[in-house]
Design an enzyme around this catalytic site. Sequence first.
Site, PDB file in Angstrom:
ATOM      1  N   ASP A 118     -39.016  -8.246  13.325  1.00 47.92           N
ATOM      2  CA  ASP A 118     -38.488  -9.349  13.669  1.00 47.92           C
ATOM      3  C   ASP A 118     -37.081  -9.201  13.345  1.00 47.92           C
ATOM      4  O   ASP A 118     -36.333  -8.232  14.021  1.00 47.92           O
ATOM      5  CB  ASP A 118     -38.836 -10.522  12.613  1.00 47.92           C
ATOM      6  CG  ASP A 118     -38.190 -11.956  12.630  1.00 47.92           C
ATOM      7  OD1 ASP A 118     -38.445 -12.661  13.500  1.00 47.92           O
ATOM      8  OD2 ASP A 118     -37.210 -12.149  11.761  1.00 47.92           O
ATOM      9  N   HIS A 124     -46.825 -13.182  15.401  1.00 46.99           N
ATOM     10  CA  HIS A 124     -45.370 -12.663  15.137  1.00 46.99           C
ATOM     11  C   HIS A 124     -45.327 -11.696  14.001  1.00 46.99           C
ATOM     12  O   HIS A 124     -44.581 -11.028  14.182  1.00 46.99           O
ATOM     13  CB  HIS A 124     -44.548 -13.807  14.929  1.00 46.99           C
ATOM     14  CG  HIS A 124     -43.215 -13.595  14.669  1.00 46.99           C
ATOM     15  ND1 HIS A 124     -42.155 -12.730  15.441  1.00 46.99           N
ATOM     16  CD2 HIS A 124     -42.421 -13.567  13.573  1.00 46.99           C
ATOM     17  CE1 HIS A 124     -41.194 -12.602  14.809  1.00 46.99           C
ATOM     18  NE2 HIS A 124     -41.398 -12.981  13.503  1.00 46.99           N
TER      19      HIS A 124
END
Length: 315
Positions: free
Chosen positions: A94, A293
Amino acid sequence: MIDVNGIQLHIAEQGSGPLVVLLHGFPESWHSWHQQFGPLAEAGFRVVAPDQRGYGRSDHPDDVGAYTILHLVGDVVALIRALGEDKAFVVGHDWGAPVAWHTALLRPDMVLGVAGLSVPPPFRGTQPPLTTMDKRFDGRFYWNYFNRPGVADAEFAKDVRTTLRKFFYAASGDAATDGEIMQPLVNPGQGWLDTMPDPDVLPEWFTEADLDALTESFSQGFTGPLNWYRNLDRNWELTAAWHNAVVTRPALYVYGDRDLVPVFPGTPELIEKLPHLMPSLWREPVKLAGCGHWTQQERPNEVNAVLIEFLQAHS
């Protein structure tokens, strides 16, 4: 606690051998790598994961301008030196991925290899990112919502545990449907969390103990982490000298097929072109089926295997 770049960073560490720095994303902490420490250490590496600036037990500078990409790369460079090393592998997930990619881009002399999870390598656009997304989505894109001073800070701090539970479930492969992955937009008059489901039961890979650790790490609130987003246009300005520059160090990119980040505008096309754009890419981008994610947490075995193979190939 280690003094680096004018601040103190809290780190977790295990193992000996070539240094591997693991950089977490939002809203995370060093703990997001807890399933990587043992396997990487057993494979012969010294594994270090900091709480990055603004997170956890590390320092939280008050100035919004203290969270630019140059500050973040400076922290990594100083951390490598403070640990007594001249070079390291840098691995990011991320927001940690842009920090890792830019460390390799700006200081290739200090990077043995770089791996990014979820967020692909940086290719600087022709327009500032906050401005671009504001125009494209009429101010509804989550970057622009995060950019409003104090707004997301207050929303997320009302109930930290619920905020994090919703975040982690909503962006996971468990919550994704068979339909199209939607852009992360905030509806007018609503908050970012309003449309997120709140699961009765956590996914198997994210335990109540994980949630406990994460909740504790946000006891000082979310302003520091949100300040990273508030520097997106400033980062674009600061990196003008590297426009069209390409990461030259050995590189690995891993992402989930249910992750919302790889479907951001322009990103699918970028991922498809990566092998041609980056000669240093070790192999084709690694796509993990059913993974959302939270790459290294949702698929620890697959991520550990490919990371170890990559690290050993370039040690």
